[in-house]
Design a protein around this motif. Sequence first.
Motif, PDB file in Angstrom:
ATOM      1  N   UNK A 219     -13.920   8.503  10.771  1.00 26.77           N
ATOM      2  CA  UNK A 219     -14.618   9.799  10.813  1.00 26.77           C
ATOM      3  C   UNK A 219     -13.616  10.942  10.960  1.00 26.77           C
ATOM      4  N   UNK A 220     -12.639  10.751  11.837  1.00 23.13           N
ATOM      5  CA  UNK A 220     -11.590  11.774  11.996  1.00 23.13           C
ATOM      6  C   UNK A 220     -10.834  11.977  10.691  1.00 23.13           C
ATOM      7  N   UNK A 221     -10.561  10.870  10.020  1.00 23.52           N
ATOM      8  CA  UNK A 221      -9.798  10.942   8.774  1.00 23.52           C
ATOM      9  C   UNK A 221     -10.564  11.725   7.718  1.00 23.52           C
ATOM     10  N   UNK A 222     -11.882  11.581   7.716  1.00 23.66           N
ATOM     11  CA  UNK A 222     -12.693  12.237   6.693  1.00 23.66           C
ATOM     12  C   UNK A 222     -12.987  13.703   7.022  1.00 23.66           C
ATOM     13  N   UNK A 223     -13.103  14.034   8.316  1.00 19.46           N
ATOM     14  CA  UNK A 223     -13.569  15.378   8.695  1.00 19.46           C
ATOM     15  C   UNK A 223     -12.486  16.308   9.220  1.00 19.46           C
ATOM     16  N   UNK A 224     -11.450  15.748   9.839  1.00 18.83           N
ATOM     17  CA  UNK A 224     -10.443  16.598  10.480  1.00 18.83           C
ATOM     18  C   UNK A 224      -9.589  17.319   9.460  1.00 18.83           C
TER      19      UNK A 224
ATOM     20  N   UNK B 250      -1.715  10.776   5.719  1.00 18.20           N
ATOM     21  CA  UNK B 250      -3.172  10.706   5.618  1.00 18.20           C
ATOM     22  C   UNK B 250      -3.621   9.848   4.458  1.00 18.20           C
ATOM     23  N   UNK B 251      -2.901   9.929   3.330  1.00 18.67           N
ATOM     24  CA  UNK B 251      -3.240   9.120   2.165  1.00 18.67           C
ATOM     25  C   UNK B 251      -3.061   7.635   2.473  1.00 18.67           C
ATOM     26  N   UNK B 252      -1.942   7.291   3.113  1.00 20.36           N
ATOM     27  CA  UNK B 252      -1.692   5.887   3.448  1.00 20.36           C
ATOM     28  C   UNK B 252      -2.745   5.355   4.412  1.00 20.36           C
ATOM     29  N   UNK B 253      -3.064   6.140   5.438  1.00 22.45           N
ATOM     30  CA  UNK B 253      -4.069   5.708   6.409  1.00 22.45           C
ATOM     31  C   UNK B 253      -5.435   5.575   5.746  1.00 22.45           C
ATOM     32  N   UNK B 254      -5.729   6.488   4.820  1.00 21.92           N
ATOM     33  CA  UNK B 254      -6.999   6.415   4.103  1.00 21.92           C
ATOM     34  C   UNK B 254      -7.091   5.183   3.218  1.00 21.92           C
ATOM     35  N   UNK B 255      -5.996   4.848   2.548  1.00 23.58           N
ATOM     36  CA  UNK B 255      -5.984   3.640   1.710  1.00 23.58           C
ATOM     37  C   UNK B 255      -6.197   2.390   2.560  1.00 23.58           C
TER      38      UNK B 255
ATOM     39  N   UNK C 257       0.831  -1.205   0.000  1.00 30.10           N
ATOM     40  CA  UNK C 257       0.000   0.000   0.000  1.00 30.10           C
ATOM     41  C   UNK C 257       0.867   1.258   0.000  1.00 30.10           C
ATOM     42  N   UNK C 258       1.940   1.244   0.796  1.00 29.63           N
ATOM     43  CA  UNK C 258       2.802   2.423   0.918  1.00 29.63           C
ATOM     44  C   UNK C 258       3.498   2.751  -0.399  1.00 29.63           C
ATOM     45  N   UNK C 259       3.837   1.708  -1.165  1.00 29.96           N
ATOM     46  CA  UNK C 259       4.510   1.957  -2.447  1.00 29.96           C
ATOM     47  C   UNK C 259       3.622   2.707  -3.424  1.00 29.96           C
ATOM     48  N   UNK C 260       2.306   2.600  -3.258  1.00 28.80           N
ATOM     49  CA  UNK C 260       1.386   3.263  -4.173  1.00 28.80           C
ATOM     50  C   UNK C 260       1.004   4.673  -3.770  1.00 28.80           C
ATOM     51  N   UNK C 261       1.545   5.185  -2.662  1.00 30.68           N
ATOM     52  CA  UNK C 261       1.228   6.543  -2.213  1.00 30.68           C
ATOM     53  C   UNK C 261       2.065   7.549  -2.999  1.00 30.68           C
ATOM     54  N   UNK C 262       1.436   8.476  -3.730  1.00 33.06           N
ATOM     55  CA  UNK C 262       2.199   9.461  -4.521  1.00 33.06           C
ATOM     56  C   UNK C 262       3.069  10.339  -3.627  1.00 33.06           C
TER      57      UNK C 262
END
Length: 327
Positions: free
Chosen positions: A286-291, A220-225, A76-81
């Motif tokens: 929810x935190x990831x989406x709103x914060x 944030x991108x990695x955690x979201x993925x 997953x981490x390898x795909x984070x821009x």
Amino acid sequence: MKPRVGAAGADRGGRRAAAVLLLVVLAALIPLFGPSPALHGTGEAAAPGSGGIALLRTVLFAALAVPVGELFARRLARGVPGAPPARPRSWSVVANTAGFLAALGLASVVATGNLVPDGLAAIDAGGLYGSRDGKLALVEVNAFLAAALCAASGRPGTQVWPLAAVAVAEALRAHPTTEYSPLLGSGLTLVHLVCASLWAGGLLYVLRTLRLWRTTETGGVLLGRFARVALVLLVAVTATGVGSSLRRMPPETVLEQLTDTAYGRVLLAKAVLMAGVALLALWARIRLARAADPSTAAAPARAEVHALGVVVAVSGLLTALPVPIRW
């Protein structure tokens, strides 16, 4: 003021470290001392050494989750821009070695007729080849050893194959051929074990990665993925867990066996823990989406991975308890 802030940060870090240590100790005590209170008043008897067996099984489950999750999260981490090149140090060699030792301990129990050996002379290693459980125990021992060697090599990705062998062997072991529809049970257990390993081990590695990536955007991108995949894993773990439980406790007997059998009591405890884990996961999403700062989602995610560690310990205990009667 700066020294005070630093002192406060150090104090918070100390409290967090103490909390993590306490959770680890409690997770170890659950399988070690769990059979006795779970069996109290049920009229059931635990097998000799069930506490030690539960602890070994807990180590085995954790040892499987760490490298499986690590391989998954690295992908997953390898795909984070624009992701930083820094990656956490691999724990796969240590985890696979621990899994090898735990599998070796469990194999020694099988080699003495499912009794805790009181010495090396009591272990009939050659007898492992004469039974299904013995052969599966040997597969797990050899597979963890091979996974440790692969993890230490220049191509750590190859450990996926011996780790897959461990998962298959464990799923087959959990459902003997005398059981009702054992292949269906093994299939449910395999999916449950793999998805749980991807979730717990993957989240652990993602959080370790976030500590190295100081930039909010990539973290944030990695955690979201991972959150998107974890939702699917949660559904799969829940569905296979419920399916496996209903196979051993038919719907009309579930409520009674949840309170009157040791297996049911621990299963109920695991269900409550899983509900807590799901709430923590929802809080993090929810935190990831709103914060404004996605990194704030790491706090509930850390609590989630700690709770998952306790779930692993409860799962280890569950394997050492008498299977409920299918009425």
